[in-house]
Scaffold this active site. Structure first.
Site, PDB file in Angstrom:
ATOM      1  N   LYS A 166      38.146  33.656  33.885  1.00 14.76           N
ATOM      2  CA  LYS A 166      38.213  34.048  35.305  1.00 14.76           C
ATOM      3  C   LYS A 166      36.847  34.535  35.768  1.00 14.76           C
ATOM      4  O   LYS A 166      36.388  34.208  36.872  1.00 14.76           O
ATOM      5  CB  LYS A 166      39.283  35.131  35.496  1.00 14.76           C
ATOM      6  CG  LYS A 166      40.700  34.579  35.350  1.00 14.76           C
ATOM      7  CD  LYS A 166      41.770  35.661  35.255  1.00 14.76           C
ATOM      8  CE  LYS A 166      43.116  35.033  34.914  1.00 14.76           C
ATOM      9  NZ  LYS A 166      44.184  36.015  34.678  1.00 14.76           N
ATOM     10  N   GLN A 170      45.112  42.205  33.951  1.00 18.82           N
ATOM     11  CA  GLN A 170      45.480  41.140  33.012  1.00 18.82           C
ATOM     12  C   GLN A 170      46.738  41.539  32.229  1.00 18.82           C
ATOM     13  O   GLN A 170      46.769  42.589  31.596  1.00 18.82           O
ATOM     14  CB  GLN A 170      44.305  40.868  32.055  1.00 18.82           C
ATOM     15  CG  GLN A 170      44.549  39.693  31.123  1.00 18.82           C
ATOM     16  CD  GLN A 170      44.730  38.361  31.854  1.00 18.82           C
ATOM     17  OE1 GLN A 170      43.977  38.023  32.764  1.00 18.82           O
ATOM     18  NE2 GLN A 170      45.746  37.603  31.479  1.00 18.82           N
ATOM     19  N   ASP A 206      46.825  38.329  42.565  1.00 14.17           N
ATOM     20  CA  ASP A 206      47.767  37.611  41.692  1.00 14.17           C
ATOM     21  C   ASP A 206      49.090  37.320  42.409  1.00 14.17           C
ATOM     22  O   ASP A 206      49.897  36.539  41.922  1.00 14.17           O
ATOM     23  CB  ASP A 206      48.064  38.459  40.436  1.00 14.17           C
ATOM     24  CG  ASP A 206      47.274  37.979  39.224  1.00 14.17           C
ATOM     25  OD1 ASP A 206      46.855  36.801  39.211  1.00 14.17           O
ATOM     26  OD2 ASP A 206      47.082  38.785  38.287  1.00 14.17           O
TER      27      ASP A 206
END
Ligand code: NDP
Length: 280
Positions: free
Chosen positions: A50, A94, A117
């Site tokens: 990422k 994460q 997200d």
């Protein structure tokens, strides 16, 4: 029938190039804060991929790595700081978090306007009722794959295998939004084959290798493989038996190089969007 490959690698590169151009045009540098707790090896690889993508397109990524024995309060305190920081456009935690930390609480603590997200309940709710919000990256990436391959979804029968909060359920909402007829399958579905055989488009997200094979799909079906597994030789593979679908499916996504790169491209798109909403 010739089975065509939907290349997520190519499509995601095109999307990242477009985003890079857009950021140059707008002269803005979005900032993504990435929070990693502990030293899960797979998570480290995902985070580094990422960060690499951020670097490619002109997003500043800031990493916050907390030790595995951090308390829930430690993580929530960091989220509070990042929420309040006017320079931070997007926050990504994460997953998975260590077992002693309540993932749900942490995700819900993120300011929903920075939730790139798309996991915050306000964004999940927005998707459900059809208002603006951040959409979970993997299903959003699948819609892009279909659109950019000129695959029509309206009126088609779509069968989704897997009902997770991050893939299956938001995928269902997005396909409904595109006017598909959607069937959701899961581990209690009595005959998976009976369902998948009727589908014009099959999306498979179970984490079970070879759960869908060529004999389970209708000739001409579009097959989207979300799964990430390892075969007996340690080689990356999906949930679909790719070889047995050759000559039956009209289109198929490979693993690797299919859905995976699109997830990151959509994360980048969400970061750009968050920065535009904040800065322009
Ligand atoms: P989850 O484990 O959260 O969900 C798996 C789903 O599959 C569940 O709904 C489960 O049903 C269903 N399932 C399991 N076995 C069967 C079966 N025999 N028949 C029908 N349904 C079944 O997984 P995720 O959605 O998080 O991930 C799925 C896969 O996709 C994983 O391999 C993951 O690594 C990959 N992934 C890939 C991404 C990418 O960017 N390419 C992003 C996210 C995930 P039930 O609910 O009844 O238990």
């Amino acid at each position: 029938m010739e089975t065509k490959i939907i290349s997520g690698t190519e499509i995601s590169t095109a999307i990242k190039d477009e985003l890079k151009d857009e950021l140059e045009r707008l002269s803005i540098t979005p900032t993504l804060a990435v929070v990693l707790v502990g030293d899960n090896q797979a998570s480290k690889v995902y985070v580094s991929n990422k960060e690499k993508a951020c670097h490619q397109i002109g997003i500043k990524s800031m990493s916050y790595t907390l030790p595995a024995d951090s308390t829930q309060e430690d993580v929530l305190d960091l989220i509070e700081v990042l929420n309040a920081d006017k320079n931070v456009d997007g926050i990504l935690v994460q997953l998975p978090l260590p077992a002693h930390i309540d993932e749900h609480k942490v995700i819900q603590a993120i300011d929903e306007t920075k939730d790139v997200d798309g996991f915050h309940l306000k964004n999940v709710g927005a998707l459900l009722v059809g208002t603006d919000g951040f959409v979970s990256c993997t299903p959003a990436g699948i819609i892009e794959l279909l659109k950019r391959s000129n695959i029509d979804v309206a009126g088609k029968k779509c069968v989704i295998v897997g009902r997770s909060n991050i893939v299956g359920k938001p995928m269902c909402q997005l396909l409904l939004r595109e006017n598909a007829t959607v069937v959701m399958c899961h581990s209690y579905t009595p005959s998976l084959k009976e369902e998948t055989q009727q589908a014009d488009i099959v999306v498979v997200a179970t984490g079970k290798r070879n759960i869908v094979t060529g004999d389970m799909i209708k000739p001409g079906a579009v097959v989207i493989d979300v799964g990430i597994n390892r075969d007996e030789n340690g080689k990356l593979c999906g949930d679909v038996d790719f070889n047995s679908c050759q000559g039956i499916a009209s289109w198929i996504t490979p693993v690797p190089g299919g859905v995976g790169p699109m997830t990151i491209a959509m994360l980048m798109q969400n970061c750009v969007r968050a920065a535009k909403q904040r800065r322009i």
